[in-house]
Design a protein around this motif. Structure first.
Motif, PDB file in Angstrom:
ATOM      1  N   GLU A 102     -50.371  44.028  37.203  1.00  0.00           N
ATOM      2  CA  GLU A 102     -50.069  44.236  35.800  1.00  0.00           C
ATOM      3  C   GLU A 102     -50.206  45.799  35.089  1.00  0.00           C
ATOM      4  O   GLU A 102     -49.291  46.064  34.235  1.00  0.00           O
ATOM      5  CB  GLU A 102     -50.646  43.192  34.783  1.00  0.00           C
ATOM      6  N   SER A 103     -51.458  46.360  35.624  1.00  0.00           N
ATOM      7  CA  SER A 103     -51.448  47.347  35.232  1.00  0.00           C
ATOM      8  C   SER A 103     -50.801  48.665  35.776  1.00  0.00           C
ATOM      9  O   SER A 103     -50.761  49.661  35.441  1.00  0.00           O
ATOM     10  CB  SER A 103     -53.060  47.866  35.270  1.00  0.00           C
ATOM     11  N   GLY A 104     -50.330  48.273  37.027  1.00  0.00           N
ATOM     12  CA  GLY A 104     -49.627  49.126  37.904  1.00  0.00           C
ATOM     13  C   GLY A 104     -50.626  50.327  38.266  1.00  0.00           C
ATOM     14  O   GLY A 104     -49.916  51.444  38.766  1.00  0.00           O
ATOM     15  N   GLU A 105     -51.980  50.096  38.422  1.00  0.00           N
ATOM     16  CA  GLU A 105     -52.690  51.276  38.912  1.00  0.00           C
ATOM     17  C   GLU A 105     -53.528  50.668  39.761  1.00  0.00           C
ATOM     18  O   GLU A 105     -54.640  49.864  39.718  1.00  0.00           O
ATOM     19  CB  GLU A 105     -53.568  51.293  37.763  1.00  0.00           C
ATOM     20  N   PRO A 106     -53.394  51.118  41.189  1.00  0.00           N
ATOM     21  CA  PRO A 106     -53.915  50.987  42.474  1.00  0.00           C
ATOM     22  C   PRO A 106     -55.482  51.308  42.229  1.00  0.00           C
ATOM     23  O   PRO A 106     -56.312  51.137  43.201  1.00  0.00           O
ATOM     24  CB  PRO A 106     -53.016  51.518  43.536  1.00  0.00           C
ATOM     25  N   GLY A 107     -55.612  52.418  41.475  1.00  0.00           N
ATOM     26  CA  GLY A 107     -56.946  53.185  41.453  1.00  0.00           C
ATOM     27  C   GLY A 107     -57.855  52.416  40.351  1.00  0.00           C
ATOM     28  O   GLY A 107     -58.816  53.054  39.943  1.00  0.00           O
ATOM     29  N   LEU A 108     -57.490  51.509  39.754  1.00  0.00           N
ATOM     30  CA  LEU A 108     -58.218  50.603  38.858  1.00  0.00           C
ATOM     31  C   LEU A 108     -59.719  50.444  39.278  1.00  0.00           C
ATOM     32  O   LEU A 108     -60.625  50.382  38.128  1.00  0.00           O
ATOM     33  CB  LEU A 108     -57.735  49.153  38.564  1.00  0.00           C
ATOM     34  N   GLY A 109     -60.165  50.480  40.272  1.00  0.00           N
ATOM     35  CA  GLY A 109     -61.655  50.278  40.671  1.00  0.00           C
ATOM     36  C   GLY A 109     -62.150  51.402  40.365  1.00  0.00           C
ATOM     37  O   GLY A 109     -63.443  51.217  39.856  1.00  0.00           O
ATOM     38  N   ILE A 110     -61.519  52.520  40.430  1.00  0.00           N
ATOM     39  CA  ILE A 110     -62.423  53.781  40.159  1.00  0.00           C
ATOM     40  C   ILE A 110     -62.590  53.952  38.605  1.00  0.00           C
ATOM     41  O   ILE A 110     -63.694  54.457  38.046  1.00  0.00           O
ATOM     42  CB  ILE A 110     -61.574  55.093  40.883  1.00  0.00           C
ATOM     43  N   LEU A 111     -61.428  53.426  38.007  1.00  0.00           N
ATOM     44  CA  LEU A 111     -61.714  53.539  36.399  1.00  0.00           C
ATOM     45  C   LEU A 111     -62.641  52.528  35.844  1.00  0.00           C
ATOM     46  O   LEU A 111     -63.578  52.828  35.124  1.00  0.00           O
ATOM     47  CB  LEU A 111     -60.333  52.830  35.771  1.00  0.00           C
ATOM     48  N   VAL A 112     -62.920  51.275  36.497  1.00  0.00           N
ATOM     49  CA  VAL A 112     -63.914  50.212  36.293  1.00  0.00           C
ATOM     50  C   VAL A 112     -65.338  50.997  36.610  1.00  0.00           C
ATOM     51  O   VAL A 112     -65.899  50.667  36.043  1.00  0.00           O
ATOM     52  CB  VAL A 112     -63.834  49.092  37.168  1.00  0.00           C
ATOM     53  N   ALA A 113     -65.520  51.760  37.603  1.00  0.00           N
ATOM     54  CA  ALA A 113     -66.512  52.533  37.996  1.00  0.00           C
ATOM     55  C   ALA A 113     -67.103  53.401  37.149  1.00  0.00           C
ATOM     56  O   ALA A 113     -68.191  53.344  36.867  1.00  0.00           O
ATOM     57  CB  ALA A 113     -66.627  53.037  39.377  1.00  0.00           C
ATOM     58  N   GLY A 114     -66.374  53.988  36.234  1.00  0.00           N
ATOM     59  CA  GLY A 114     -66.440  54.934  35.333  1.00  0.00           C
ATOM     60  C   GLY A 114     -67.122  54.203  34.068  1.00  0.00           C
ATOM     61  O   GLY A 114     -67.564  54.941  33.420  1.00  0.00           O
ATOM     62  N   GLU A 115     -66.795  53.023  33.834  1.00  0.00           N
ATOM     63  CA  GLU A 115     -67.377  52.227  32.836  1.00  0.00           C
ATOM     64  C   GLU A 115     -68.578  51.541  33.067  1.00  0.00           C
ATOM     65  O   GLU A 115     -69.559  51.117  32.272  1.00  0.00           O
ATOM     66  CB  GLU A 115     -66.389  51.322  32.413  1.00  0.00           C
ATOM     67  N   MET A 116     -69.140  51.526  34.248  1.00  0.00           N
ATOM     68  CA  MET A 116     -70.436  51.068  34.594  1.00  0.00           C
ATOM     69  C   MET A 116     -71.715  51.778  34.196  1.00  0.00           C
ATOM     70  O   MET A 116     -72.006  52.467  34.895  1.00  0.00           O
ATOM     71  CB  MET A 116     -70.484  50.592  36.078  1.00  0.00           C
ATOM     72  N   TYR A 125     -53.313  57.478  45.504  1.00  0.00           N
ATOM     73  CA  TYR A 125     -53.788  57.426  43.986  1.00  0.00           C
ATOM     74  C   TYR A 125     -55.260  58.348  44.034  1.00  0.00           C
ATOM     75  O   TYR A 125     -55.425  58.749  42.974  1.00  0.00           O
ATOM     76  CB  TYR A 125     -53.895  56.024  43.487  1.00  0.00           C
ATOM     77  N   PHE A 126     -55.884  58.465  45.193  1.00  0.00           N
ATOM     78  CA  PHE A 126     -57.407  59.053  45.115  1.00  0.00           C
ATOM     79  C   PHE A 126     -57.284  60.633  44.278  1.00  0.00           C
ATOM     80  O   PHE A 126     -58.162  60.780  43.552  1.00  0.00           O
ATOM     81  CB  PHE A 126     -57.927  59.132  46.377  1.00  0.00           C
ATOM     82  N   GLN A 127     -56.078  61.278  44.637  1.00  0.00           N
ATOM     83  CA  GLN A 127     -56.107  62.656  44.064  1.00  0.00           C
ATOM     84  C   GLN A 127     -56.080  62.714  42.606  1.00  0.00           C
ATOM     85  O   GLN A 127     -56.683  63.612  41.748  1.00  0.00           O
ATOM     86  CB  GLN A 127     -54.950  63.475  44.842  1.00  0.00           C
TER      87      GLN A 127
END
Length: 347
Positions: free
Chosen positions: A68-82, A180-182
């Motif tokens: 739904e977010s269309g964001e394959p890098g969502l895991g990296i965004l989550v990591a930034g909130e930890m 997406y990593f870049q």
């Protein structure tokens, strides 16, 4: 070969992680509330740091969140909130450790409290310490998300412990670098080596003696004991009734139907009843336990009317709720609330 999640003990995942993902989705314009309720999760219950969500529901929500977010890098965004306090007693124990090495020891020992299906093995070759991250279960299409979230959150928390990224540390990743990593390269303060043979964090052994900036020996001892107690409790809660209760606890709407809970746990209704009976439990008794716990909390901590509480707990009206509460406690809800307020004033 790792087992599938539904074929192993489900120790659940801290609900606060899903709440964090939901907040990220909301910031991106995604209907996080709708997404959570679609998989049968109560958004309000996820704000509690003491609640755990069944792995099947957590997996379904994360899968939908990525789509739904269309964001394959969502895991990296989550990591930034930890942030470390989000990790409960484990995070507090790490923060109060004397050195980075001690903090790593705490993480490895008590990781099951936060990520029960992830295992970390530590190897020392004299010059470097390698923390290899793997899973006891088949993570399927969520492997990339989970490894992004796990590895990069560890990197960020290392920075929180020291005030700077761990000098000389690197991240190893299996497989080719995703496209997406870049876009997120600037969010990761360490070099990342893709096409490695494992997912790991490599730290110069000389850095393990680096002092933690929050170190407090007394607080560390207390929080480690809390971790030990929590780990024992989690192990005791590995039985089937605990798995059913976790689903009931976070269900939307509440209370859930037996058939819905059985489906989430990948068993038939008959099997669910039989397995509960084998452990001297029943579906209704577990629903009542959750109702009583939630009723006490609402009476103690809110100004909600009895009608509002009855509605939250799935009763037709306040009278039905009052009868049930008196049956459980020998007190009316109003008497219980008055007593709790008197105790609060006295203390």
């Amino acid at each position: 070969m790792p087992a599938a999640v539904n074929h192993v003990r489900d120790l659940g995942l801290p609900a606060i992680y899903l709440h964090t993902i939901a907040e990220l989705l909301r910031a991106r314009g995604v209907d996080d509330h709708g997404l959570l309720t679609q998989v049968g999760l109560d958004p309000e219950r996820l704000k509690s740091r003491d609640v755990r969500v069944s792995m099947s529901q957590a997996s379904e929500f994360v899968t939908r969140a990525v789509v739904e977010s269309g964001e394959p890098g969502l895991g990296i965004l989550v990591a930034g909130e930890m942030r470390l306090p989000l990790q409960g007693s484990l995070g507090i124990a790490a923060m109060n450790s004397r050195t980075l090495g001690e903090a790593l020891d705490v993480m490895v020992r008590f990781l099951a409290l936060r990520a029960p299906y992830i295992r970390v093995t530590r190897e020392d070759d004299g010059s470097h310490t390698v923390l290899t991250v793997d899973s006891e279960v088949d993570l399927g299409p969520l492997r990339g998300f989970i490894m992004d979230a796990m590895l990069f959150s560890c990197v960020n928390m290392g920075t929180q412990l020291l005030g700077v990224p761990v000098p000389g540390a690197r991240v190893r990743r299996r497989g080719r670098e995703p496209a997406y990593f870049q876009r997120f390269h600037h969010r990761v303060p360490l070099p990342v080596d893709y096409e490695s043979d494992s997912d790991a964090i490599v730290i110069p052994s000389s850095e393990l003696a680096t002092p933690i900036r929050f170190s407090d020996e007394q607080a560390a001892a207390v929080s480690r004991e809390q971790c030990e107690q929590a780990l024992r409790q989690l192990t005791e809660d590995a039985g089937f009734p605990a798995r059913v209760r976790r689903v009931i606890e976070t269900s939307y709407p509440f209370p859930p139907k037996l058939g819905r809970v059985a489906g989430i746990l990948y068993v038939s209704e008959r099997t669910l009843k039989r397995r509960l009976q084998e452990e001297d439990a029943s579906f209704q008794s577990l629903v009542d336990e959750v109702r009583l716990d939630r009723a006490r909390g609402l009476l103690r901590n809110t100004c909600m009317s009895l009608s509002q509480i009855a509605d939250v707990l799935g009763y037709a009206d306040a009278a039905n709720f009052t009868r049930a509460f008196k049956r459980w406690t020998d007190l009316s809800p109003s008497a219980y609330r008055s007593g709790q307020r008197a105790l609060s004033r006295a203390s």
